[in-house]
Scaffold this motif. Sequence first.
Motif, PDB file in Angstrom:
ATOM      1  N   ILE A  14      -8.904   8.842  45.703  1.00 25.54           N
ATOM      2  CA  ILE A  14      -9.568   7.599  46.109  1.00 25.54           C
ATOM      3  C   ILE A  14      -8.598   6.702  46.874  1.00 25.54           C
ATOM      4  O   ILE A  14      -8.950   6.113  47.904  1.00 25.54           O
ATOM      5  CB  ILE A  14     -10.128   6.865  44.875  1.00 25.54           C
ATOM      6  N   THR A  47     -13.978  -4.759  50.810  1.00 24.03           N
ATOM      7  CA  THR A  47     -14.611  -3.465  51.066  1.00 24.03           C
ATOM      8  C   THR A  47     -13.878  -2.353  50.329  1.00 24.03           C
ATOM      9  O   THR A  47     -14.498  -1.483  49.703  1.00 24.03           O
ATOM     10  CB  THR A  47     -14.636  -3.161  52.575  1.00 24.03           C
ATOM     11  N   GLU A  49     -12.029  -2.602  47.613  1.00 22.71           N
ATOM     12  CA  GLU A  49     -12.250  -2.681  46.170  1.00 22.71           C
ATOM     13  C   GLU A  49     -13.629  -2.143  45.803  1.00 22.71           C
ATOM     14  O   GLU A  49     -13.787  -1.462  44.780  1.00 22.71           O
ATOM     15  CB  GLU A  49     -12.092  -4.114  45.668  1.00 22.71           C
ATOM     16  N   ASN A  50     -14.618  -2.416  46.629  1.00 21.25           N
ATOM     17  CA  ASN A  50     -15.959  -1.895  46.361  1.00 21.25           C
ATOM     18  C   ASN A  50     -15.991  -0.370  46.439  1.00 21.25           C
ATOM     19  O   ASN A  50     -16.654   0.288  45.629  1.00 21.25           O
ATOM     20  CB  ASN A  50     -16.961  -2.496  47.348  1.00 21.25           C
ATOM     21  N   ILE A  51     -15.277   0.195  47.410  1.00 23.12           N
ATOM     22  CA  ILE A  51     -15.201   1.653  47.528  1.00 23.12           C
ATOM     23  C   ILE A  51     -14.569   2.251  46.269  1.00 23.12           C
ATOM     24  O   ILE A  51     -15.063   3.227  45.699  1.00 23.12           O
ATOM     25  CB  ILE A  51     -14.383   2.058  48.772  1.00 23.12           C
ATOM     26  N   TYR A  53     -14.284   0.873  43.262  1.00 29.07           N
ATOM     27  CA  TYR A  53     -15.132   0.647  42.085  1.00 29.07           C
ATOM     28  C   TYR A  53     -16.267   1.667  42.020  1.00 29.07           C
ATOM     29  O   TYR A  53     -16.526   2.263  40.961  1.00 29.07           O
ATOM     30  CB  TYR A  53     -15.696  -0.771  42.107  1.00 29.07           C
ATOM     31  N   ARG A  54     -16.940   1.878  43.136  1.00 27.28           N
ATOM     32  CA  ARG A  54     -18.060   2.824  43.138  1.00 27.28           C
ATOM     33  C   ARG A  54     -17.590   4.241  42.820  1.00 27.28           C
ATOM     34  O   ARG A  54     -18.234   4.967  42.050  1.00 27.28           O
ATOM     35  CB  ARG A  54     -18.774   2.784  44.495  1.00 27.28           C
ATOM     36  N   ALA A  55     -16.463   4.635  43.400  1.00 22.82           N
ATOM     37  CA  ALA A  55     -15.958   5.993  43.181  1.00 22.82           C
ATOM     38  C   ALA A  55     -15.536   6.206  41.727  1.00 22.82           C
ATOM     39  O   ALA A  55     -15.847   7.240  41.119  1.00 22.82           O
ATOM     40  CB  ALA A  55     -14.786   6.264  44.119  1.00 22.82           C
ATOM     41  N   SER A  57     -16.573   4.474  39.140  1.00 22.96           N
ATOM     42  CA  SER A  57     -17.757   4.351  38.283  1.00 22.96           C
ATOM     43  C   SER A  57     -18.559   5.643  38.250  1.00 22.96           C
ATOM     44  O   SER A  57     -19.134   6.000  37.216  1.00 22.96           O
ATOM     45  CB  SER A  57     -18.641   3.199  38.769  1.00 22.96           C
ATOM     46  N   ARG A  58     -18.596   6.338  39.380  1.00 21.54           N
ATOM     47  CA  ARG A  58     -19.289   7.629  39.403  1.00 21.54           C
ATOM     48  C   ARG A  58     -18.549   8.663  38.562  1.00 21.54           C
ATOM     49  O   ARG A  58     -19.161   9.447  37.825  1.00 21.54           O
ATOM     50  CB  ARG A  58     -19.426   8.133  40.846  1.00 21.54           C
ATOM     51  N   PRO A  61     -18.103   6.719  34.254  1.00 28.10           N
ATOM     52  CA  PRO A  61     -19.081   5.625  34.118  1.00 28.10           C
ATOM     53  C   PRO A  61     -18.905   4.740  32.892  1.00 28.10           C
ATOM     54  O   PRO A  61     -19.412   3.612  32.879  1.00 28.10           O
ATOM     55  CB  PRO A  61     -20.422   6.373  34.073  1.00 28.10           C
ATOM     56  N   ARG A  73     -15.057  -6.039  34.912  1.00 32.35           N
ATOM     57  CA  ARG A  73     -16.362  -5.466  34.582  1.00 32.35           C
ATOM     58  C   ARG A  73     -16.165  -4.653  33.310  1.00 32.35           C
ATOM     59  O   ARG A  73     -15.377  -3.715  33.287  1.00 32.35           O
ATOM     60  CB  ARG A  73     -16.876  -4.582  35.720  1.00 32.35           C
TER      61      ARG A  73
END
Length: 254
Positions: A14, A47, A49-51, A53-55, A57-58, A61, A73
């Motif tokens: 990541i 942007t 940090e969002n990338i 976080y999403r990666a 979290s997948r 989870p 979070r």
Amino acid sequence: MNTYETELRHAADIAREVGEYQRRAQKEIGRIHIKEDSSPVTEVDTTCENIIYRALSRAFPEDGFFGEEGGIRAGTSGRRWIVDPIDGTRPYIRGIPTYSTLIALEDHGEITVGVVNLPALGECYTARLGGGAFCNDTPISVSNTSSLEAAMGAFLGTVETAREPRGKKLFSLMEHIDYPYGFMDAYTYMAVASGKLDLAVGMIDFPWDRASAAIIVKEAGGKCTDSLNKETIYGDTFILSNKKIHPEIVPYLK
């Protein structure tokens, strides 16, 4: 027993992906905002940090997340990822190559995985608990310097704390080493991990600045503590060294 190999692999992948995006986006950074602590944040920071976080979290989870830009979070696993999407936003804006992405895993209070990716330098530092420390898959280790007077170090917060008692303590320490070097964000901490520097002290940084460095320096054979010699990333001061000279450093900063 968890060896954290899977977590480290995901975090490193990541961080490298985000690093490639940072290099592309550097040509058009977009709007720059000034935060309450007077530090800049760009659209690229958020942007990235969002990338991340999403990666994460997948992949994990149930884990929590603690990012510089997005805050905390909560998770349910007792673990959380501590992230600085761009450590060194000022250098990033100005094209200085010492900016990096920091990703660490904290498992029930212990840092177990750390990644520091410096895309402009082509260096990715990684470590997992009990697995050693590496730069681009090559093992790294701290220096062998055995005395403070022969040491080379870097310091963060000299100006900001100059009028405080702890700032005066920091200057006292600086006077007793061989050569005080300029601070270059997380690259400085990686210089300790790889033996280029013997020590570094951060007086004004945050947990997301410290977490990855803590495990990488430790796995490289070094030591990271606060001014009370406690191994924590949440103290008032962050002291990293090759371990040999740590007992000489701490008394200056207590």
